[in-house]
Design a protein around this motif. Sequence first.
Motif, PDB file in Angstrom:
ATOM      1  N   UNK A  44       0.880  -0.979  -0.012  1.00 61.33           N
ATOM      2  CA  UNK A  44      -0.010   0.003  -0.048  1.00 61.33           C
ATOM      3  C   UNK A  44       0.775   1.410  -0.068  1.00 61.33           C
ATOM      4  N   UNK A  45       1.722   1.191   0.806  1.00 64.42           N
ATOM      5  CA  UNK A  45       2.650   2.675   1.061  1.00 64.42           C
ATOM      6  C   UNK A  45       3.627   2.655  -0.166  1.00 64.42           C
ATOM      7  N   UNK A  46       4.091   1.680  -0.835  1.00 66.43           N
ATOM      8  CA  UNK A  46       4.835   1.926  -1.923  1.00 66.43           C
ATOM      9  C   UNK A  46       4.031   2.075  -2.863  1.00 66.43           C
ATOM     10  N   UNK A  47       2.715   1.728  -3.264  1.00 67.30           N
ATOM     11  CA  UNK A  47       2.042   2.280  -4.299  1.00 67.30           C
ATOM     12  C   UNK A  47       1.482   3.715  -4.194  1.00 67.30           C
ATOM     13  N   UNK A  48       1.264   4.202  -3.003  1.00 72.50           N
ATOM     14  CA  UNK A  48       1.211   5.649  -2.804  1.00 72.50           C
ATOM     15  C   UNK A  48       2.405   6.516  -3.386  1.00 72.50           C
ATOM     16  N   UNK A  49       3.473   5.724  -2.765  1.00 69.24           N
ATOM     17  CA  UNK A  49       4.783   6.519  -3.026  1.00 69.24           C
ATOM     18  C   UNK A  49       5.250   6.590  -4.497  1.00 69.24           C
ATOM     19  N   UNK A  50       4.554   5.622  -5.308  1.00 68.59           N
ATOM     20  CA  UNK A  50       4.505   5.650  -6.973  1.00 68.59           C
ATOM     21  C   UNK A  50       5.739   4.424  -7.181  1.00 68.59           C
ATOM     22  N   UNK A  51       6.270   3.671  -6.322  1.00 71.08           N
ATOM     23  CA  UNK A  51       7.256   2.717  -6.574  1.00 71.08           C
ATOM     24  C   UNK A  51       6.411   1.492  -7.074  1.00 71.08           C
ATOM     25  N   UNK A  52       5.354   0.955  -6.941  1.00 75.83           N
ATOM     26  CA  UNK A  52       4.523   0.282  -7.529  1.00 75.83           C
ATOM     27  C   UNK A  52       3.279   0.933  -8.165  1.00 75.83           C
ATOM     28  N   UNK A  53       3.141   0.961  -9.444  1.00 71.68           N
ATOM     29  CA  UNK A  53       1.932   1.430 -10.280  1.00 71.68           C
ATOM     30  C   UNK A  53       0.831   0.641  -9.688  1.00 71.68           C
ATOM     31  N   UNK A  54      -0.317   1.361  -9.512  1.00 69.86           N
ATOM     32  CA  UNK A  54      -1.735   0.776  -9.177  1.00 69.86           C
ATOM     33  C   UNK A  54      -2.092  -0.090 -10.071  1.00 69.86           C
ATOM     34  N   UNK A  55      -2.527  -1.322 -10.041  1.00 69.81           N
ATOM     35  CA  UNK A  55      -3.402  -1.924 -11.273  1.00 69.81           C
ATOM     36  C   UNK A  55      -4.842  -1.289 -11.610  1.00 69.81           C
ATOM     37  N   UNK A  56      -5.411  -0.691 -10.395  1.00 70.68           N
ATOM     38  CA  UNK A  56      -6.615   0.009 -10.609  1.00 70.68           C
ATOM     39  C   UNK A  56      -6.956   0.819  -9.364  1.00 70.68           C
ATOM     40  N   UNK A  57      -7.658   1.664  -9.700  1.00 69.22           N
ATOM     41  CA  UNK A  57      -7.926   2.822  -8.530  1.00 69.22           C
ATOM     42  C   UNK A  57      -7.348   4.153  -8.631  1.00 69.22           C
ATOM     43  N   UNK A  79       5.288  14.077  -1.985  1.00 68.86           N
ATOM     44  CA  UNK A  79       5.278  12.737  -1.227  1.00 68.86           C
ATOM     45  C   UNK A  79       6.658  12.338  -1.029  1.00 68.86           C
ATOM     46  N   UNK A  80       6.962  12.057   0.080  1.00 71.48           N
ATOM     47  CA  UNK A  80       8.499  11.568   0.466  1.00 71.48           C
ATOM     48  C   UNK A  80       8.108  10.111   1.061  1.00 71.48           C
ATOM     49  N   UNK A  81       9.021   9.280   0.989  1.00 72.66           N
ATOM     50  CA  UNK A  81       9.203   7.800   1.424  1.00 72.66           C
ATOM     51  C   UNK A  81      10.248   7.716   2.402  1.00 72.66           C
ATOM     52  N   UNK A  82       9.878   6.991   3.547  1.00 64.92           N
ATOM     53  CA  UNK A  82      10.919   6.679   4.379  1.00 64.92           C
ATOM     54  C   UNK A  82      10.842   4.959   4.316  1.00 64.92           C
ATOM     55  N   UNK A  83      11.698   4.351   3.557  1.00 63.69           N
ATOM     56  CA  UNK A  83      11.408   3.055   3.249  1.00 63.69           C
ATOM     57  C   UNK A  83      11.790   1.978   4.352  1.00 63.69           C
ATOM     58  N   UNK A  84      11.066   0.685   4.570  1.00 58.04           N
ATOM     59  CA  UNK A  84      11.595  -0.066   5.431  1.00 58.04           C
ATOM     60  C   UNK A  84      13.075  -0.567   5.144  1.00 58.04           C
ATOM     61  N   UNK A  85      13.671  -0.777   6.431  1.00 60.29           N
ATOM     62  CA  UNK A  85      14.938  -1.013   6.013  1.00 60.29           C
ATOM     63  C   UNK A  85      16.092   0.001   5.872  1.00 60.29           C
ATOM     64  N   UNK A  86      15.437   1.486   5.722  1.00 55.39           N
ATOM     65  CA  UNK A  86      16.000   2.797   5.636  1.00 55.39           C
ATOM     66  C   UNK A  86      16.587   2.974   4.208  1.00 55.39           C
ATOM     67  N   UNK A 159       6.143   6.702   6.154  1.00 51.16           N
ATOM     68  CA  UNK A 159       6.793   5.716   6.985  1.00 51.16           C
ATOM     69  C   UNK A 159       6.523   4.509   6.973  1.00 51.16           C
ATOM     70  N   UNK A 160       7.590   3.468   6.375  1.00 47.09           N
ATOM     71  CA  UNK A 160       7.235   2.061   6.584  1.00 47.09           C
ATOM     72  C   UNK A 160       8.310   1.453   7.769  1.00 47.09           C
ATOM     73  N   UNK A 161       7.367   1.133   8.682  1.00 43.20           N
ATOM     74  CA  UNK A 161       8.026   0.356   9.987  1.00 43.20           C
ATOM     75  C   UNK A 161       9.112   1.196  10.458  1.00 43.20           C
ATOM     76  N   UNK A 190       1.646   6.313   8.483  1.00 44.59           N
ATOM     77  CA  UNK A 190       2.460   5.572   9.128  1.00 44.59           C
ATOM     78  C   UNK A 190       2.083   4.152   9.159  1.00 44.59           C
ATOM     79  N   UNK A 191       2.884   3.328   8.407  1.00 41.61           N
ATOM     80  CA  UNK A 191       2.774   1.736   8.612  1.00 41.61           C
ATOM     81  C   UNK A 191       3.846   1.506   9.838  1.00 41.61           C
ATOM     82  N   UNK A 192       2.968   0.482  10.444  1.00 38.87           N
ATOM     83  CA  UNK A 192       3.810   0.042  11.814  1.00 38.87           C
ATOM     84  C   UNK A 192       3.207  -1.012  12.402  1.00 38.87           C
ATOM     85  N   UNK A 193       4.299  -2.000  12.586  1.00 39.15           N
ATOM     86  CA  UNK A 193       3.954  -3.231  13.699  1.00 39.15           C
ATOM     87  C   UNK A 193       3.813  -3.041  14.908  1.00 39.15           C
TER      88      UNK A 193
END
Length: 235
Positions: A44-57, A79-86, A159-161, A190-193
């Motif tokens: 989800x967060x990578x789709x919003x960041x544009x790293x994955x292009x949404x198939x629909x929506x 939009x700015x992404x802080x990726x999982x794993x930095x 923010x991813x994890x 924020x995506x967070x466990x």
Amino acid sequence: MLLEARNLTNGYGGAPAIWDVSIDVGEGEIISVIGPNGAGKSTLINTIAGLLRGQTGSLRLGGTELSTVPSHQICNHGIALVPEGRRLFTGMSVEENLEIGCYRSAARRNRDQSLERVYGLFPVLRERRQQLAGTLSGGQQQMVAIARALMTQPRLLLLDEPSLGLAPSIVGDMFRIIRTIQSEGMAILLVEQNVLQAMEIADRAYVLEEGRIVASGLPRELLAQSRIKEAYLGL
């Protein structure tokens, strides 16, 4: 609303990881997305960041449709992404990593101001600005990753994890920093466990399970639901 995501479906190799997901982020809000491993949070967060292009929506930021914007231009829209794993450049210095965040012409013009801002948020980074990023502690590396994203002068910070792999003593500090960034007017998704920490600082939250939003609302309302208590808090 600042961000309006509607009916997003996306995945990998033809296998959907999120289905028909809709979320909103208002100006200055912290929105938390919680869910188990494999729920689709990073998709989800990578789709919003544009790293994955949404198939629909549909994906709109400030009224601008982003689903057709090339991935490398998403940052230009705020939009700015802080990726999982930095994902730092570990063989480069702290300040060189931060410089990468201001490659956009608008951000480059405000480089000095932005550096002062992030060094004010993270004083230890000023002290270590010439140190190789790969030699920093995990918490300090996470600070660099967040600071690098802020150098782009975003309207929405993803923010991813951010607490992943951090010592428990550092996690509380990290979430206080996130709250401080919000207090300056930044919208944050924020995506967070770490459910308790994510809910504590959120204005609203979404629960993602098996690629679908199964609940949303105020954190206190969600935490009062028995299935949320059982699934995420072990109560």
